[in-house]
Design a protein around this motif. Structure first.
Motif, PDB file in Angstrom:
ATOM      1  N   LEU A   1       3.378   5.831  -5.759  1.00 20.94           N
ATOM      2  CA  LEU A   1       3.160   5.930  -7.205  1.00 20.94           C
ATOM      3  C   LEU A   1       2.182   7.054  -7.568  1.00 20.94           C
ATOM      4  CD1 LEU A   1       3.005   2.188  -8.322  1.00 20.94           C
ATOM      5  CD2 LEU A   1       4.646   3.905  -9.084  1.00 20.94           C
ATOM      6  N   VAL A   2       1.187   7.267  -6.738  1.00 23.69           N
ATOM      7  CA  VAL A   2       0.224   8.345  -7.026  1.00 23.69           C
ATOM      8  C   VAL A   2       0.824   9.704  -6.664  1.00 23.69           C
ATOM      9  CG1 VAL A   2      -2.148   9.146  -6.713  1.00 23.69           C
ATOM     10  CG2 VAL A   2      -1.618   6.745  -6.427  1.00 23.69           C
TER      11      VAL A   2
ATOM     12  N   HIS B   1      10.848   8.692 -13.835  1.00 18.71           N
ATOM     13  CA  HIS B   1      11.337   8.091 -12.593  1.00 18.71           C
ATOM     14  C   HIS B   1      12.242   6.902 -12.907  1.00 18.71           C
ATOM     15  CE1 HIS B   1       8.311  10.469 -10.416  1.00 18.71           C
ATOM     16  NE2 HIS B   1       9.105  10.277  -9.382  1.00 18.71           N
TER      17      HIS B   1
ATOM     18  N   LEU C   1      10.992   3.236  -5.757  1.00 23.63           N
ATOM     19  CA  LEU C   1       9.932   4.019  -6.402  1.00 23.63           C
ATOM     20  C   LEU C   1      10.080   5.519  -6.152  1.00 23.63           C
ATOM     21  CD1 LEU C   1       6.759   1.847  -5.604  1.00 23.63           C
ATOM     22  CD2 LEU C   1       8.043   1.956  -7.759  1.00 23.63           C
TER      23      LEU C   1
ATOM     24  N   ARG D   1       3.904  10.740  -6.385  1.00 19.52           N
ATOM     25  CA  ARG D   1       5.061  11.225  -7.142  1.00 19.52           C
ATOM     26  C   ARG D   1       4.668  11.799  -8.501  1.00 19.52           C
ATOM     27  NH1 ARG D   1       8.262   5.727  -9.339  1.00 19.52           N
ATOM     28  NH2 ARG D   1       7.026   5.688 -11.246  1.00 19.52           N
ATOM     29  N   ARG D   2       3.409  11.681  -8.880  1.00 21.17           N
ATOM     30  CA  ARG D   2       2.948  12.360 -10.098  1.00 21.17           C
ATOM     31  C   ARG D   2       2.786  13.853  -9.832  1.00 21.17           C
ATOM     32  NH1 ARG D   2      -1.678   8.547 -12.795  1.00 21.17           N
ATOM     33  NH2 ARG D   2      -0.239   6.887 -13.375  1.00 21.17           N
TER      34      ARG D   2
ATOM     35  N   MET E   1       3.731   1.485  -1.388  1.00 21.76           N
ATOM     36  CA  MET E   1       4.226   1.588  -2.769  1.00 21.76           C
ATOM     37  C   MET E   1       3.153   2.183  -3.674  1.00 21.76           C
ATOM     38  SD  MET E   1       6.244  -2.059  -2.769  1.00 21.76           S
ATOM     39  CE  MET E   1       6.479  -2.150  -4.534  1.00 21.76           C
ATOM     40  N   ALA E   2       1.918   1.730  -3.498  1.00 24.46           N
ATOM     41  CA  ALA E   2       0.814   2.260  -4.314  1.00 24.46           C
ATOM     42  C   ALA E   2       0.653   3.764  -4.073  1.00 24.46           C
ATOM     43  CB  ALA E   2      -0.482   1.517  -3.981  1.00 24.46           C
TER      44      ALA E   2
ATOM     45  N   GLU F   1       0.824  -1.215   0.000  1.00 27.85           N
ATOM     46  CA  GLU F   1       0.000   0.000   0.000  1.00 27.85           C
ATOM     47  C   GLU F   1       0.857   1.265   0.000  1.00 27.85           C
ATOM     48  OE1 GLU F   1      -3.602  -2.400   2.205  1.00 27.85           O
ATOM     49  OE2 GLU F   1      -2.742  -0.684   3.243  1.00 27.85           O
TER      50      GLU F   1
END
Lengths: 291, 278, 97
Positions: free
Chosen positions: A144-145, A251, A172, A147-148, A140-141, A138
């Motif tokens: 990922l959001v 990335h 990540l 870092r946008r 990691m998920a 979670e």
């Protein structure tokens, strides 16, 4: 920058590694701007440790602080390596995930909020096993959001280093900052020796361990973005510079073709001198940067 | 507890796609194919043992450097190709022993390889591809984080040969200074420690446990039943947010992860207070 | 793991709370908070069983010099009596800053 740090504080070099998680987090902020969330007096302890006869800690080894860095709203999450090896349990894991998600929600509302993770961890806390592993997925998920929107900066200062599942979280991150006293890897030397034999990895060989996992090597291979001294001010400046740099164009964990070709080019029939990889890998990273 | 045999991945890949060869250009350890699933064409991915593999520590069903980067490539292909069309579902068939424990792997940064695969799966999920993980055998630790754990929905067989865990039993016992027997005893009362899939299901992370009679040689009707469950999960995913919050809102999670929910609520409250104060 | 509790008489009102230490090998965490009334209450969770008398001796010594009305919570990972005293004194110092 709206708020400058009190520079007199840094007339003498101050070790960053000697600081505990709370102090490490605090020192990164513009002076007087930080506030801790879900701190020790909120007593969010692990519900699983006491039932196994293990003394819990009031913050579960995870410090969350919000404030300003370079005048910008930032959340800092720091794992305490001295408590259970910085391992991720249900509470520490959810503190990390929720902090990243709250930063993300603010960014989506137009309130720019950066994130810094201070990782000193062996990965999953085995007393909470499957909840720790789920937490890391979670985290990691959420990285990922987030870092946008903003750079997610990962600091591995030492001395625990960053291993196990949390090494994927570091992988990540937008930027990884290390010291020479820090290590980054998926599997520690002991577990490799136990699983694959001493001829595969002699975990008593300190020089080998540092040659492979050490901050200097990771930076020289292009797997970390900055190598700093064990100096609080250098750490502060590194974080400020990466916040100023913003979200990278690509990335590192999305550079599939580049790293897949690196792996394809390796001679897998033998072990390598870690230094061999420096020249080849770092050169490509430098080329990418100038393109 | 069952030993890892490494046959179930290939069995179910064949059962669901009708194929058994890897795509050209990839190692034999990563099976990838597009196959019909309901009204969709889905991409199926699976890591299988490859005794001939280049890397000695990744020949027996471990997820190593090549496996991770190949998974990442196969997932990224789907994102790229479906940019302007219907988002293809991605089915991760999981029977993985562990990540590869080797010196070469560490030297070449297996942590980044694993992150790259998770990045690809997560990015596909965020782009709207339904990602469904079907755990048919073992799903351990870093291997599961690399291949499967970023899915919208997790499905697993209700079978003794299925095991999801952070670490193999002997190693976990050693590190927590317990005997294997006492670790097993603890698992009976502390669900996150248990190696049994039914205890894992109590944590609220699984979307569904699937009943199968013969997971190593499934008859046609069993394959069809699993396909039906995959299709249902895809529909459910398409009607849901792309994040992983369903793992925290399930009935199991409301019970087993209630401390997590308290932590999140507290952080939300204090976060808002700080914002108002600043 | 063992849980132990003690009470001591207290005189002075304490205004600030303090948190020091970490539950790491040979160390301990101390949470000190103001408590209403004229007593101090100490609750200990320790990973090392069977040292209740030693804890009492350490706390007797500490409260011989300290009379704050506080609630003290200790999470101990096998600290020596010397470390315990040091952490308690450090907590008091932080609460008086």
């Amino acid at each position: 920058m709206s708020e400058q740090r009190n520079d007199t504080k840094f007339i003498n070099r101050q070790s960053f590694i000697e600081l505990n998680a709370r102090e490490r987090a605090e020192i990164l902020f513009d002076t007087g701007t930080s506030r801790e969330l879900a701190g020790p007096f909120d007593r969010m302890e692990s519900p699983w440790l006491a039932m196994q006869g293990v003394t819990p800690q009031a913050d579960d080894g995870c410090v969350v602080m919000k404030g300003k860095i370079s005048g910008q709203s930032t959340v800092v999450i720091a794992l305490e390596g001295a408590f259970q090896g910085g391992s991720l349990g249900e509470v520490s894991g959810e503190k990390l995930t929720a902090a990243l998600d709250l930063a993300c929600a603010d960014n989506e509302k137009g309130i720019r909020t950066n994130a810094v993770m201070l990782l000193e961890t062996g990965g999953v806390r085995l007393q909470e096993a499957n909840l720790g592993l789920a937490s890391i997925a979670e985290i990691m998920a959420s990285i990922l959001v987030l870092r946008r929107h903003v750079p997610v900066i990962c600091i591995i200062a030492g001395t625990v280093g960053c291993f196990g599942g949390m090494s994927l979280a570091a992988g990540l991150a937008s930027y990884v900052v290390m010291t020479r006293e820090a290590r980054l890897g998926m599997n520690g030397p002991e577990v490799i020796e136990q699983t694959s034999g001493v001829e595969e990895f002699d975990s008593s060989d300190r020089a080998l361990i540092w040659a492979i996992h050490g901050g200097e090597q990771r930076f020289a291979m292009g797997l970390a973005d900055a190598l700093v001294e064990d100096d609080a001010q250098q750490m502060v400046e590194a974080v400020q510079s990466f916040i100023a740099k913003g979200v990278p164009a690509v990335h590192r964990s999305s550079e599939i073709a580049l790293y897949r070709s690196h792996i394809a080019a390796l001679d897998a029939s033998r072990q390598w001198d870690p230094k061999e990889l420096r020249a080849i890998w770092k050169a490509d990273v430098a080329t990418e940067d100038t393109q | 507890m069952s030993e890892y045999k490494g046959i179930r991945g290939a069995v179910w890949f064949k059962a669901l796609t009708g194929q058994s060869a890897p795509l050209s250009g990839g190692p034999a350890s990563v099976l990838a194919a597009d196959a019909p699933l309901g009204n969709d064409t889905a991409r199926f991915l699976c890591v299988v043992p490859n005794p001939e593999g280049r890397f000695p520590c990744a020949r027996h069903g471990e997820v190593g450097l090549e496996e991770a980067y190949t998974l990442a490539t196969r997932v990224r292909e789907v994102i790229h190709e479906d940019n302007n069309t219907i988002k293809r579902p991605i089915i991760a068939i999981v029977d993985v022993k562990s990540q590869a424990y080797g010196r070469r792997e560490e030297t070449a940064g297996i942590f980044l390889a694993a992150a790259a695969a998770a990045d690809a799966y997560g990015s596909a999920r965020l782009a709207g591809h339904p990602i469904i993980t079907l755990v048919v055998g073992h799903a351990f630790s870093g291997a599961f984080l690399t291949h499967g754990y970023q899915a919208n929905r997790l499905l697993a067989f209700d079978d003794d040969g299925v095991m999801i865990h952070a670490m193999h039993k002997a190693a976990a016992a050693r590190i927590t200074r317990r005997s294997v027997e006492s670790l097993e005893a603890l698992g009976k009362t502390i669900a996150p420690l248990s190696y049994h899939i039914r205890d894992y299901a109590k944590l609220g992370l699984l979307h569904k446990l699937l009943h199968v009679e013969n997971p190593e040689d499934p008859p046609q009707q069993e394959i069809q039943a699993v396909q039906k469950e995959l299709i249902t999960a895809i529909v459910d995913t398409r009607n849901s947010p792309v994040d992983l919050r369903s793992r925290m809102t399930s009935p199991g999670a409301l019970d087993m992860r209630k401390t997590s929910i308290q932590v999140r609520n507290l952080l939300e409250t204090q976060w808002a207070e700080i914002r108002h104060a600043q | 793991m063992e849980k132990i509790e003690f009470d001591y008489p207290a005189q002075h009102k304490v205004l600030k709370r303090a948190h020091v230490g970490v539950v790491g090998s040979g160390d301990l965490e101390v949470l000190l908070e103001p408590l209403e009334g004229d007593r101090a209450h100490v609750s200990i969770q320790t990973s090392v069983d069977g040292f209740k008398d030693t804890w009492k001796a350490v706390l007797d010594r500490f409260f011989a010099k300290y009379d704050g009305a506080v609630r003290i919570e200790i999470h101990d990972a096998g600290a020596t009596p010397g470390s315990v005293l040091l952490r308690l004194e450090q907590a008091v110092e932080v609460s008086q800053r």
